[in-house]
Every structure is written in structure tokens, then in C-alpha cells.
Motif scaffolding. Structure first.
Motif, PDB file in Angstrom:
ATOM      1  N   LYS A 265     -20.608 108.413  22.724  1.00 27.28           N
ATOM      2  CA  LYS A 265     -20.276 109.829  21.787  1.00 27.28           C
ATOM      3  C   LYS A 265     -19.102 110.103  21.264  1.00 27.28           C
ATOM      4  N   GLU A 268     -15.574 108.492  21.444  1.00 29.31           N
ATOM      5  CA  GLU A 268     -15.872 107.543  20.133  1.00 29.31           C
ATOM      6  C   GLU A 268     -15.249 108.847  18.884  1.00 29.31           C
ATOM      7  N   ASP A 272     -11.826 106.352  18.577  1.00 34.26           N
ATOM      8  CA  ASP A 272     -12.647 104.821  19.387  1.00 34.26           C
ATOM      9  C   ASP A 272     -12.127 103.399  19.639  1.00 34.26           C
ATOM     10  N   GLY A 310     -30.283 103.568  21.237  1.00 28.93           N
ATOM     11  CA  GLY A 310     -30.603 103.293  20.196  1.00 28.93           C
ATOM     12  C   GLY A 310     -31.881 103.829  19.692  1.00 28.93           C
ATOM     13  N   GLU A 314     -29.306 109.479  15.397  1.00 29.48           N
ATOM     14  CA  GLU A 314     -27.851 108.900  15.047  1.00 29.48           C
ATOM     15  C   GLU A 314     -26.965 110.070  15.024  1.00 29.48           C
ATOM     16  N   GLU A 315     -27.201 111.036  15.048  1.00 30.33           N
ATOM     17  CA  GLU A 315     -25.915 112.108  14.821  1.00 30.33           C
ATOM     18  C   GLU A 315     -25.604 112.299  16.531  1.00 30.33           C
ATOM     19  N   ARG A 317     -26.118 109.127  18.358  1.00 33.21           N
ATOM     20  CA  ARG A 317     -25.862 107.728  18.855  1.00 33.21           C
ATOM     21  C   ARG A 317     -24.796 107.832  18.830  1.00 33.21           C
ATOM     22  N   PRO A 318     -23.475 106.969  19.449  1.00 30.76           N
ATOM     23  CA  PRO A 318     -22.785 106.344  19.622  1.00 30.76           C
ATOM     24  C   PRO A 318     -23.028 105.002  18.715  1.00 30.76           C
ATOM     25  N   GLU A 319     -21.612 104.662  17.868  1.00 31.55           N
ATOM     26  CA  GLU A 319     -21.990 102.887  17.177  1.00 31.55           C
ATOM     27  C   GLU A 319     -21.746 101.870  18.429  1.00 31.55           C
ATOM     28  N   ARG A 320     -20.828 102.409  19.452  1.00 35.76           N
ATOM     29  CA  ARG A 320     -20.093 101.236  20.573  1.00 35.76           C
ATOM     30  C   ARG A 320     -19.996 102.259  21.186  1.00 35.76           C
TER      31      ARG A 320
END
Ligand SMILES: Nc1nc2c(ncn2[C@@H]2O[C@H](COP(=O)(O)OP(=O)(O)OP(=O)(O)O)[C@@H](O)[C@H]2O)c(=O)[nH]1
Ligand SMILES: [Mg+2]
Length: 381
Positions: A265, A268, A272, A310, A314-315, A317-320
């Protein structure tokens, strides 16, 4: 008393050695003024000297300011034209030696140039023209200029991990570097580079960085600005402690898997595209009690990070997710064979990536090729 003095001395030495690394520096430069012309004989003044930045291995920004504490670099003025020397003597240039990896910026945020290889040079301030009939024989002055020297280390491999994970221990074990190691977080405050040497004389450089924690992007811990030093590395080597990490009693206890997700995270959030770099994961301290048990529990998850993230809020969690090509469990401290194996894996990985890059493939194509090679995810050692 002697003991106390020694401790104080030692303390001072530690602090001064910590202050050795500078990765950004503003300096003032000015070309020399042109010399006066000589109207009577139509003589032309000498050109003022220029200021040139040159990359040189072994130089540091720290040594640059030690030698030039004023941080002012002004080239020599051109000589005046006179009756014995109609063409005035040009002023001498001044060269500023910087370590390779420096980018030079002006005050408007524009890049004047990058000095990435030993010997490369950049003219940062030109000297003024000598006086001539065009200027009524007046030599031109040169404008002073402030420029920023921004160093991004050039290393093949960058070590990234939570504090205390054993990054410096690993660098010590795998190279001849001798970084400070201690059982408290944020021991490393400045990057160190070690050289991995192979029996065929191949050398691979590895940068040890300060520990990175969750919230580093908000300047928690050492912040994450030092991540600029991994921008140019070819391979990210993440190091995670099998026991996880807890900064203090008031902070959450993070498991080994958590730390990997959180590092992902932070990378990223910093930039990114760091996630596109080839990456390997080292799970360290496999000699501690229950390490194998914990590793058996977590290794499948480390293998399928995309499925695991998953479950994180959310705060966090990396998107990728990073695409680890290998996950290697070792004890940097005790397992010399494991470290040796890792050393060879690093080389193989760099070579594999270099071969792919020669083919000029897009990053996504490389990722697809990788996935085809390892359909079950990263190899586990
Ligand atoms: N048991 C065990 N301890 C280790 C191992 N590797 C490192 N350590 C210990 O973990 C502590 C932290 O090691 P460092 O190498 O300083 O950790 P670091 O990741 O560089 O830490 P920072 O510089 O603070 O980011 C030290 O007390 C080391 O002796 C290992 O494989 N096994
Ligand atoms: Mg360290």
C-alpha cells in the motif's frame, strides 16, 4: 567515568556517521563575467568561465559541501583585453563533482539535466561574453543562479521492509557492507549500498533503506521520501519478519502478512508504477520459535496476495498488488546457505528481466509472460 565518556563519544560518533548522507542540496552558481574589450585596438575581452557539474564515482554530496561550505561556485572572470594581449584570456571553468544519480533542477522546477553515468557532465552556468564592439567593449556579466542537486541512488536491488525486519542484517550477510543493526526500529536512517560479489566477479548493488511503516505517506516514522532511492532499482526485495511488527503498545500488532500488504500500500501511495517492478519477497527470522508453523499458515496467502487484500479495510488495502516472482523464507542472521541461495536467485531474476527488456517488451507483456511461467504464482523456497 571513563565508561561514560566512552559512551558519550560513541553516541557522538553514531550521530555524526548518521549525518553523512545527503540526498538533496541547493547550491549557488555563477559564470564568470566577460573581460573588457580594448576600444583603441578593437580588442575583445576574454569570455568568463562556466560552471559545469560532473558525475564522479566515489564523490558524495556531503563531501561536496564539506569542501565548499559556502555552497557557492563562481567561475573565473575573463581577462581584459590590453595592448599586449588583444584577445583577453578566457576565465577558467569551474567543475562541481557530484555522485552519479544526480538530477539538476532550476528554481522553476525544471530539470536542467541528469548525471547518471560516471564522467557525464552538464553546463549549468555559462560565462559572460567578453567585451566587443557589439557591446561597446563592456564584458557581459553572468546571472547568479540557484540550482538543486537531487540524488537518487543507482542500485540494482532496493530493500524495502518494516523497521526491524532484518534488512540491514541481510545486507550484511549478503554483501561486504557493514550497516548498523539493532533490535529497535528505525536503526537505519540513511540509505546504504552494499555490493553482492559472485565468483565470476559479477557485482550487483543493493540499497538498504530505512524502515517503512503504515502511514509513511503521511510522514509517519521516517516518512516515505527515501523511496525515491528505489525508483531506479531494477528489483524490489521486500523483507518481512515472520513475527510481524508492532511499533509500540499503543500501535496495532501487524502480522507478517499485514506488513506485506501494508508495504504494498505504501509503495502504491508513493508511486503507483513501483508496483510494476520485478519484486521478490523474503520472509525473515525463520530461526525463531514457531516460525515454520506461522510460515506454513501464511505462505499460500503470500502467494495469492490479490485474493487476500480484499479482507483489509479500505484505508489499508492496496488497489494493485505486487507481483512477487519468488517468496523465500530465510534467516538472514543464521542461515548462510539460505542467504547464498537468495543471492543467486537475485542474480537470476535480474538477468531474466534484463533479457526481457532487451526485447523491448511492454511492462504488461512482461507481467503476462511471468504469469505464464509461474501459473501457480510465485515459487516458494
Ligand atoms: N532471530 C533473528 N533475528 C534477526 C534476524 N535478522 C535480523 N534479526 C534481528 O532483528 C533486529 C533488527 O535487524 P536490522 O537488520 O537492524 O533490521 P532493519 O530491517 O534494518 O531495521 P531498520 O533499520 O530499523 O529498518 C536485530 O536485532 C537483528 O539482530 C534473523 O534472521 N533471525
Ligand atoms: Mg536497518
Amino acid at each position: 567515568m571513563v565508561f561514560l565518556t566512552r559512551m558519550l563519544k560513541n553516541g557522538r560518533r553514531v550521530r555524526s556517521s548518521r549525518g553523512k548522507f545527503i540526498d538533496s542540496l541547493r547550491i549557488y552558481v555563477r559564470g564568470g563575467a566577460g573581460g573588457m574589450g580594448f576600444p583603441k585596438y578593437g580588442g575583445i575581452g576574454g569570455k568568463g568561465g562556466s560552471v559545469i557539474v560532473v558525475a564522479k564515482e566515489g564523490v558524495t554530496l556531503k563531501s561536496l559541501i564539506t569542501r565548499n561550505p559556502t555552497k557557492r561556485f563562481i567561475a573565473e572572470n575573463g581577462g581584459n583585453s590590453h595592448k599586449n594581449r588583444i584577445l583577453g584570456e578566457p576565465g577558467a571553468d569551474i567543475t562541481i563533482q557530484v555522485p552519479p544519480g544526480v538530477t539538476v533542477w532550476n528554481d522553476f522546477g525544471q530539470v536542467l539535466g541528469e548525471l547518471n553515468t560516471d564522467g557525464s557532465s552538464l553546463l549549468v552556468a555559462n560565462g559572460g561574453a567578453g567585451g566587443s564592439p557589439l557591446t561597446q567593449f563592456n564584458g557581459q556579466t553572468a546571472q547568479p543562479l540557484s540550482v538543486k542537486l537531487d540524488l537518487k541512488l543507482i542500485a540494482d536491488v532496493g530493500l524495502v521492509g518494516f523497521p526491524n525486519a532484518g534488512k540491514s542484517t541481510l545486507l550484511r550477510a549478503i554483501s561486504r557492507a557493514n550497516p548498523q543493526v539493532a533490535s529497535y526500529p528505525f536503526t537505519t536512517v540513511m540509505p546504504n549500498i552494499g555490493v553482492l560479489e559472485y565468483s565470476d566477479h559479477r557485482q550487483i548493488t543493493m540499497a538498504d533503506l530505512p524502515g517503512l511503516i503504515e502511514g509513511a505517506h503521511m510522514n509517519i516514522g521516517m516518512g516515505h521520501s527515501f523511496l525515491k532511492h528505489v525508483e531506479r532499482t531494477k528489483l524490489l526485495l521486500l523483507v518481512a519478519d515472520i513475527q510481524g511488527f508492532q511499533l509500540g503498545p499503543q500501535f496495532p500488532n501487524r502480522s507478517c502478512l499485514d506488513t506485506v500488504v501494508l508495504l504494498n500500500k505504501e509503495l502504491e501511495l508513493y508511486q503507483d508504477d513501483l508496483l510494476d517492478k520485478p519484486a521478490m519477497l523474503v520472509i525473515n527470522k525463520m530461526d525463531v520459535t514457531e516460525a515454520q508453523f506461522k510460515y506454513d499458515e501464511v505462505k499460500d496467502k503470500l502467494r495469492h496476495l490479490a485474493d487476500v487484500v480484499g479482507e483489509y479495510p479500505e484505508e489499508l488495502r492496496p488497489e494493485r498488488v505486487l507481483n512477487f516472482t519468488e517468496v523465500i523464507a530465510i534467516s538472514a542472521d543464521k542461515d548462510t546457505r539460505g542467504v547464498e541461495k537468495l543471492k543467486h536467485r537475485i542474480r537470476d531474476e535480474l538477468d531474466f528481466h534484463a533479457a526481457l527488456q532487451k526485447k523491448d517488451l511492454e511492462t504488461e507483456v512482461i507481467a503476462t509472460l511471468r504469469a505464464q511461467m509461474n501459473p501457480k504464482g510465485p515459487q516458494m523456497l
